[in-house]
Design a protein around this motif. Structure first.
Motif, PDB file in Angstrom:
ATOM      1  N   LEU A  50      -9.618  57.650  49.169  1.00 22.98           N
ATOM      2  CA  LEU A  50      -9.097  58.522  48.399  1.00 22.98           C
ATOM      3  C   LEU A  50      -9.894  59.822  48.364  1.00 22.98           C
ATOM      4  CD1 LEU A  50      -6.549  58.971  46.281  1.00 22.98           C
ATOM      5  CD2 LEU A  50      -8.049  58.896  44.798  1.00 22.98           C
ATOM      6  N   GLN A 262      -3.376  62.700  48.480  1.00 22.49           N
ATOM      7  CA  GLN A 262      -1.385  63.730  48.164  1.00 22.49           C
ATOM      8  C   GLN A 262      -1.522  64.516  48.828  1.00 22.49           C
ATOM      9  OE1 GLN A 262      -1.537  65.805  43.908  1.00 22.49           O
ATOM     10  NE2 GLN A 262      -0.818  63.418  43.862  1.00 22.49           N
ATOM     11  N   SER A 278       4.713  56.196  51.640  1.00 24.63           N
ATOM     12  CA  SER A 278       4.316  57.140  50.201  1.00 24.63           C
ATOM     13  C   SER A 278       4.788  56.699  48.494  1.00 24.63           C
ATOM     14  CB  SER A 278       4.369  58.370  50.438  1.00 24.63           C
ATOM     15  OG  SER A 278       5.711  58.509  50.053  1.00 24.63           O
ATOM     16  N   THR A 512       1.291  60.652  47.337  1.00 22.77           N
ATOM     17  CA  THR A 512       0.662  59.876  47.545  1.00 22.77           C
ATOM     18  C   THR A 512       0.988  59.422  48.190  1.00 22.77           C
ATOM     19  OG1 THR A 512      -0.346  60.697  44.989  1.00 22.77           O
ATOM     20  CG2 THR A 512      -1.075  58.987  46.693  1.00 22.77           C
ATOM     21  N   SER A 524      -0.852  58.930  36.523  1.00 26.76           N
ATOM     22  CA  SER A 524      -2.489  58.754  37.735  1.00 26.76           C
ATOM     23  C   SER A 524      -2.569  57.492  38.766  1.00 26.76           C
ATOM     24  CB  SER A 524      -3.849  60.177  37.701  1.00 26.76           C
ATOM     25  OG  SER A 524      -4.013  58.748  36.404  1.00 26.76           O
TER      26      SER A 524
END
Length: 534
Positions: A50, A262, A278, A512, A524
């Protein structure tokens, strides 16, 4: 809460961290696998990578609430309960709970262990609560995720919280309070570049401003909604890289060298056009605050009103979101929402350049030969900061704002900063006059410590707001049960807008993008929802 000292910004970044619950394209159960693929399509033993735009700084999960840190915290730490996409409270460390007036009772799951192998007990919970509620420790979660004045006690595996007064959304708040294990509680210095929690992953490498590496724990069975680490497709390793440039991150995702990122700027269109999937997060990403502390020109109500009226907020919204955003409707914008409705429309001071000038004239701020106003020999010179997590749109919107303020007679210096730098300024040094700091939370009571009470650096009221009308309405909201107080909470928000204390101007669905993986977002990324594809 991006900001962003709470769930956020996950906020903004969580936005927008921090973070910061929010779910789109996610499952109803917080720890379940993301929809869209069968278990047969999942691959074990893989690494999920990430990219984040900002470094989280010190990793103590109760020491900061920037969205970057809030997101990382989820991998190594757990909360007492969790929130599903529909807003329902789900088990996590606690298997059951009751709320009776100002008393909250939680029953812990048997067999919970920390990453160092020690037991996690009810006494550990008591120590965590006691630490956060102690104002000397300056945790940003005090009054946000745990009410001030709360006391805790333990008996066997039962934890009892005694609140100073009833809290309308107390379980939702507890779903954001990470629990630290005994060794970390005894030596907080070990948490700056390490972890000590009960979460599904453990930190094995920390290279600040570069990368953070986490490895999967075996035998983990107490995740959100009962999630475990024995599920097929969970990544064996999670690598979080710090890459500030969105275009670089987009290129890495297209090349398949990372799994998720993101994106808030125009590179989102490029990724969508390439067919990448996404997961979207509805967030408040445009939110303007003024420093009302002693010695700041923005402590003058006329200056705040004029700086607000000088702005075409619709134009800023378009610039910030590349035309994809919408007007905000309330300060607590993260889904699932504690209150539903529109508290903003018609209550924020409207765009009126003439009125802005007249307000400054009436307050004694007169224009000099250079067009900059002054009062009592002091120029109207201001420092404006905004986080780099707002992407390229943030820079474009900032240029528009600075030009509008200059036309009104204010000399404004804009500074783009990392989330960590911006958080340090607003909660620490106070070296700012205007800030775009998106605060993303899901219930209105979580806003209260940021707009009232003790000022920074001792408290979370970083803008030094003192609004009696807000407090009167908010106090009524606090005495109601959950959403029954929403009318009062909305009236409280409107008092802030009327005084130009807070100026929300843009909502957006922040995506994201993912490749080679599936995941869910509730505030999150939910670590136990990540599944690597074969």
């Amino acid at each position: 809460m991006t900001p962003t000292r709470t769930r956020a910004l996950a906020a903004l970044a969580l936005t927008l961290t921090g973070s910061l619950g929010l779910a789109a394209c996610g499952s109803d159960t917080p720890g379940a696998a993301a929809p869209g693929a069968s278990s047969a399509a999942y691959a074990g033993g893989k690494t999920f990578t990430l990219n984040l735009a900002s470094d989280p700084g010190a990793l103590d999960p109760q020491g900061s609430a920037t969205s970057a840190l809030f997101g990382l915290t989820q991998y190594a730490y757990d909360n007492l309960v969790s929130v599903a996409a529909d807003g329902s409270i789900q088990p996590q460390l606690a298997t059951s709970w009751t709320v009776e007036g100002s008393t909250v009772t939680l029953q812990l799951k048997d067999g919970i262990t920390c990453a160092d192998g020690t037991a996690f007990t009810a006494k550990t919970v008591v120590d965590n609560v006691t630490y956060v509620v102690n104002p000397d420790n300056k945790s940003p979660f005090l009054g946000v995720f745990i009410p001030a004045g709360t006391t805790a006690s333990a008996s066997g595996s039962t934890v009892t919280l005694k609140l100073a007064a009833p809290a309308p959304f107390v379980l939702t708040s507890l779903a954001n309070l990470p629990m630290v294990c005994d060794a970390g509680m005894k030596d907080r210095s070990t948490l700056k570049a390490g972890t000590n929690g009960t979460g599904p992953y453990v930190l094995t490498e920390a290279v600040p401003s570069t990368r953070y590496t986490y490895e999967l724990r075996k035998g983990y069975t107490w995740g959100p909604g009962g999630a475990t680490t024995a599920e097929a497709g969970m990544p064996a390793k999670v690598v979080v890289k710090i890459v500030a440039n969105e275009t670089t991150s987009a290129n890495e995702l297209l090349a398949g060298t990372i799994s998720a990122v993101q994106i808030t700027g125009p590179d989102a269109d490029r990724l969508t056009g390439a067919g990448l999937e996404s997961v979207g997060m509805q967030a408040l990403i445009g939110e303007q605050w003024y420093n009302q502390g002693d010695g700041h020109a923005t402590a003058d109500p006329a200056v705040r009103m004029a700086l607000t009226q000088a702005l075409d907020l619709k134009q800023l919204q378009v610039a910030l979101t590349s035309g994809k955003g919408k007007p905000p409707t309330q300060l607590a914008a993260l889904e699932p929402l504690g209150c539903v409705g529109d508290a903003v429309t018609g209550h924020v001071p409207s765009f009126d350049v003439a009125a802005a000038g007249a307000a400054l004239d009436a307050a004694g701020w007169t224009k000099g030969p250079d067009g900059i106003r002054a009062k009592d020999g002091k120029k109207l010179s201001l420092t404006f900061i905004y986080p780099n997590s707002l992407g390229t749109g943030g820079g474009a919107a900032a240029e528009l704002a600075v030009a509008a303020w200059k036309a009104a007679g204010a000399e404004v210096t804009a500074k783009q900063q990392t989330q960590t730098e911006a958080s340090g300024a607003v909660f620490g040094t106070g070296a700012w006059d205007i800030v775009w700091m998106p605060l993303n939370v899901s219930t209105p009571d979580q806003v209260m410590p940021f707009v009232s009470g003790t000022t920074a650096p001792k408290g979370t009221n970083f803008a030094s707001i003192d609004n009696a009308d807000y407090l009167a309405h908010a106090t009524k909201g606090m005495s109601a049960n959950g959403s029954e107080g929403c009318k009062d909470w909305f009236a409280a928000e409107q008092a802030l807008y009327k005084a130009a204390d807070v100026v929300p101007f843009a909502n957006n669905v922040v995506p994201t993008f993912v490749k080679g993986a599936k995941l869910s977002i509730i505030g999150s990324i939910v670590p136990t929802s990540i599944r690597m594809l074969g």
